[in-house]
Design a protein around this motif. Structure first.
Motif, PDB file in Angstrom:
ATOM      1  N   ARG A 170      70.639 -13.468  82.098  1.00 15.50           N
ATOM      2  CA  ARG A 170      71.926 -13.461  82.764  1.00 15.50           C
ATOM      3  C   ARG A 170      72.946 -12.700  81.936  1.00 15.50           C
ATOM      4  NH1 ARG A 170      74.061 -18.959  85.159  1.00 15.50           N
ATOM      5  NH2 ARG A 170      75.360 -17.399  86.200  1.00 15.50           N
ATOM      6  N   PHE A 171      73.870 -12.044  82.633  1.00 18.62           N
ATOM      7  CA  PHE A 171      75.009 -11.353  82.052  1.00 18.62           C
ATOM      8  C   PHE A 171      74.636 -10.046  81.351  1.00 18.62           C
ATOM      9  CE2 PHE A 171      75.775 -16.012  81.446  1.00 18.62           C
ATOM     10  CZ  PHE A 171      76.507 -16.184  82.607  1.00 18.62           C
ATOM     11  N   SER A 259      88.330 -10.896  83.990  1.00 15.46           N
ATOM     12  CA  SER A 259      89.637 -10.280  84.165  1.00 15.46           C
ATOM     13  C   SER A 259      90.141  -9.711  82.847  1.00 15.46           C
ATOM     14  CB  SER A 259      90.630 -11.322  84.707  1.00 15.46           C
ATOM     15  OG  SER A 259      91.939 -10.834  84.668  1.00 15.46           O
ATOM     16  N   VAL A 260      90.435  -8.421  82.848  1.00 17.04           N
ATOM     17  CA  VAL A 260      91.004  -7.796  81.650  1.00 17.04           C
ATOM     18  C   VAL A 260      92.402  -8.342  81.382  1.00 17.04           C
ATOM     19  CG1 VAL A 260      91.705  -5.609  80.617  1.00 17.04           C
ATOM     20  CG2 VAL A 260      89.599  -5.728  81.952  1.00 17.04           C
ATOM     21  N   ALA A 261      93.157  -8.625  82.451  1.00 19.53           N
ATOM     22  CA  ALA A 261      94.505  -9.176  82.285  1.00 19.53           C
ATOM     23  C   ALA A 261      94.461 -10.543  81.598  1.00 19.53           C
ATOM     24  CB  ALA A 261      95.188  -9.285  83.646  1.00 19.53           C
ATOM     25  N   LEU A 262      93.469 -11.364  81.947  1.00 23.88           N
ATOM     26  CA  LEU A 262      93.341 -12.669  81.301  1.00 23.88           C
ATOM     27  C   LEU A 262      92.967 -12.507  79.834  1.00 23.88           C
ATOM     28  CD1 LEU A 262      93.345 -15.738  81.493  1.00 23.88           C
ATOM     29  CD2 LEU A 262      90.961 -15.643  82.281  1.00 23.88           C
ATOM     30  N   PHE A 263      92.112 -11.553  79.539  1.00 22.52           N
ATOM     31  CA  PHE A 263      91.766 -11.297  78.138  1.00 22.52           C
ATOM     32  C   PHE A 263      92.995 -10.848  77.353  1.00 22.52           C
ATOM     33  CE2 PHE A 263      90.493  -8.196  74.867  1.00 22.52           C
ATOM     34  CZ  PHE A 263      89.752  -9.023  74.045  1.00 22.52           C
ATOM     35  N   ILE A 338      85.255 -14.710  78.878  1.00 21.31           N
ATOM     36  CA  ILE A 338      85.917 -13.856  79.872  1.00 21.31           C
ATOM     37  C   ILE A 338      85.140 -12.572  80.089  1.00 21.31           C
ATOM     38  CG2 ILE A 338      88.001 -12.527  80.376  1.00 21.31           C
ATOM     39  CD1 ILE A 338      89.540 -14.609  78.702  1.00 21.31           C
ATOM     40  N   LEU A 339      84.851 -11.860  79.000  1.00 23.12           N
ATOM     41  CA  LEU A 339      84.289 -10.513  79.120  1.00 23.12           C
ATOM     42  C   LEU A 339      82.813 -10.527  79.484  1.00 23.12           C
ATOM     43  CD1 LEU A 339      86.016  -8.903  76.010  1.00 23.12           C
ATOM     44  CD2 LEU A 339      86.746  -8.807  78.392  1.00 23.12           C
ATOM     45  N   TYR A 340      82.053 -11.514  79.008  1.00 18.98           N
ATOM     46  CA  TYR A 340      80.618 -11.552  79.273  1.00 18.98           C
ATOM     47  C   TYR A 340      80.276 -12.320  80.552  1.00 18.98           C
ATOM     48  CZ  TYR A 340      80.081 -10.027  74.415  1.00 18.98           C
ATOM     49  OH  TYR A 340      80.149  -9.342  73.236  1.00 18.98           O
ATOM     50  N   ARG A 341      80.923 -13.471  80.736  1.00 24.38           N
ATOM     51  CA  ARG A 341      80.511 -14.369  81.809  1.00 24.38           C
ATOM     52  C   ARG A 341      81.509 -14.475  82.948  1.00 24.38           C
ATOM     53  NH1 ARG A 341      79.108 -16.834  76.984  1.00 24.38           N
ATOM     54  NH2 ARG A 341      80.917 -18.206  76.967  1.00 24.38           N
ATOM     55  N   GLY A 342      82.628 -13.752  82.863  1.00 16.25           N
ATOM     56  CA  GLY A 342      83.601 -13.756  83.942  1.00 16.25           C
ATOM     57  C   GLY A 342      84.325 -15.076  84.105  1.00 16.25           C
ATOM     58  N   ALA A 343      84.533 -15.811  83.027  1.00 18.08           N
ATOM     59  CA  ALA A 343      85.190 -17.111  83.102  1.00 18.08           C
ATOM     60  C   ALA A 343      86.663 -16.947  83.441  1.00 18.08           C
ATOM     61  CB  ALA A 343      85.035 -17.865  81.781  1.00 18.08           C
ATOM     62  N   VAL A 347      88.308 -22.453  82.815  1.00 20.05           N
ATOM     63  CA  VAL A 347      87.229 -22.679  81.851  1.00 20.05           C
ATOM     64  C   VAL A 347      87.734 -22.571  80.416  1.00 20.05           C
ATOM     65  CG1 VAL A 347      84.998 -21.810  81.017  1.00 20.05           C
ATOM     66  CG2 VAL A 347      85.471 -21.884  83.471  1.00 20.05           C
ATOM     67  N   ILE A 348      88.624 -21.627  80.156  1.00 19.67           N
ATOM     68  CA  ILE A 348      89.016 -21.324  78.775  1.00 19.67           C
ATOM     69  C   ILE A 348      90.339 -21.961  78.371  1.00 19.67           C
ATOM     70  CG2 ILE A 348      87.779 -19.121  78.847  1.00 19.67           C
ATOM     71  CD1 ILE A 348      90.584 -17.805  79.082  1.00 19.67           C
ATOM     72  N   TRP A 349      90.914 -22.816  79.219  1.00 16.94           N
ATOM     73  CA  TRP A 349      92.201 -23.400  78.842  1.00 16.94           C
ATOM     74  C   TRP A 349      92.142 -24.222  77.555  1.00 16.94           C
ATOM     75  CZ3 TRP A 349      92.982 -28.550  78.247  1.00 16.94           C
ATOM     76  CH2 TRP A 349      92.083 -29.426  78.858  1.00 16.94           C
ATOM     77  N   PRO A 350      91.027 -24.904  77.218  1.00 14.77           N
ATOM     78  CA  PRO A 350      91.025 -25.601  75.921  1.00 14.77           C
ATOM     79  C   PRO A 350      91.161 -24.636  74.742  1.00 14.77           C
ATOM     80  CG  PRO A 350      89.291 -26.461  77.351  1.00 14.77           C
ATOM     81  CD  PRO A 350      89.796 -25.212  77.993  1.00 14.77           C
TER      82      PRO A 350
END
Length: 378
Positions: A170-171, A259-263, A338-343, A347-350
């Motif tokens: 995957r990924f 999302s690049v913007a999220l990164f 974000i970049l590998y799995r599209g989270a 998912v990443i708020w912690p």
């Protein structure tokens, strides 16, 4: 007298613009920024030795059966060169001369013993001086031979393995090393360059005597720090975004899942922490050479133990717990998600919360140290 918020924001903005002009007049730093987010990323993506490419292989076929011929024909580019059929004496000489990295020796009566269910052995000789190819190719060859023998046995209704393992990647289905190397390099370079730029900016002002000019101006240490943080953080974010678009997605053709913007948002949070760290290190150092030595002591553990190079699960538990206090650990986890799995942010708020908390602590500690440094110079 209480200074209005608008005036404070104007001070931070103008001081930040001053930092940008100072950076534009520093050719060494400009070259470092361009190199870090262009050549460094491309080299890290394309020069990784883990992927097997064009490995030289020879086969000693002492069986001469359809099964041995099938095994010999299963090695082909781009992972291997076309196999060369040699004798045992030629194989030893070829290994000694460095002509072959792998020599696969198929024993006599191999097909007959396989169909009889005796599980005969095949010998694989490896030139381990070619370490990267030897380590990776060993696993490739085992998988290829096992697959060919298992399929041959099933076709002839011989004893076959009871379970057929079907692998689905995957990924990164083709296990392209450039996909991993380029994105990991961006994540590491964001940390490195943010610390360098903010620390060097403060030391440069101290060496040029401009810090004394700031002390007589109606600005506070908080405003000076925030100006350096937003100015140098903006430079790093724009450089990382350009590298993502033109080097990773453009030159290397690496697909970015999320999302690049999220990164960029997560990187901005991370930069708040690392730029504060850079200012703190600059207050400890009295010159650029000392700052460079401190950076080596700080950056190497941050990059090696944050999970970008080696999975955190492979580290001792004590190291895993200690590195939770580093912003890079959470940034690497969020960036890879974000970049590998599209989270998404759900998912990443912690990780984002942890980066913000660590950044606040680093900013408070750096501000206190910066105020003490300024008080000693006044």
């Amino acid at each position: 007298m209480r200074v209005p918020l608008a005036t404070r924001l104007a001070h931070i903005y103008r001081l930040g613009v001053k930092e940008l002009w100072s950076l534009l007049r520093d050719p060494a730093m400009l070259v470092l920024i361009v190199y870090t987010f262009t050549v460094s990323i491309y080299v890290a993506a394309t020069a990784m030795p883990e992927s097997l490419h064009n490995a030289a292989i020879a086969i000693v076929d002492l069986d001469g059966s359809p099964l041995s011929a099938r095994i010999a024909s299963s090695f082909y580019p781009p992972h291997f060169r076309s196999p060369v059929l040699v004798s045992a004496a030629q194989a030893d000489a070829g290994l000694d001369n460095g002509d072959y990295t792998f020599v696969l020796a198929i024993p006599p009566d191999y097909q007959r013993d396989t169909l009889a269910g005796r599980a005969p052995d095949i010998q694989l000789n490896v030139d381990a001086t070619r370490m990267s190819q030897a380590f990776t190719g060993n696993g490739y060859i085992q998988q290829i031979v096992a697959a060919e023998v298992g399929d041959f046995a099933r076709r002839h209704q011989a004893a076959a393995p009871p379970v057929d393992l079907a692998l689905r990647m995957r990924f990164n289905p083709n296990l392209e090393q450039s996909w991993f190397g380029s994105l990991t390099e961006i994540i590491n370079n964001v940390t490195m360059l943010s610390v360098i730029l903010t620390g060097a900016a403060l030391i440069r002002e101290r060496e040029h005597g401009t810090i004394e000019h700031l002390l007589v101006m109606p600005v506070t240490p908080v405003e000076i720090m925030l100006a350096k943080i937003w100015a140098m953080g903006l430079v790093v974010v724009l450089a990382a975004l350009a590298a993502m678009l033109f080097i990773v997605q453009g030159a290397l053709q690496v697909p970015v899942r999320g999302s690049v913007a999220l990164f960029v948002l997560v990187a901005a949070l991370h930069l708040f922490a690392t730029t504060s760290m850079g200012i703190f290190l600059a207050t400890l150092a009295r010159s650029m050479p000392q700052f460079g030595m401190l950076m080596v002591l700080v950056l190497l553990p941050l990059q090696m133990l944050s999970g970008g190079t080696t999975p955190r699960e492979s580290m001792p538990e004590l190291v895993q717990y200690l590195m939770l206090a580093a912003p890079t650990t959470h940034f690497v986890a969020a960036g890879q998600a974000i970049l590998y799995r599209g989270a998404g942010i759900d998912v990443i708020w912690p990780q984002m919360l942890a980066i913000a908390a660590i950044g606040a602590v680093l900013f408070a500690g750096s501000l206190r140290r910066f105020r003490n440094t300024i008080a000693q110079m006044a």
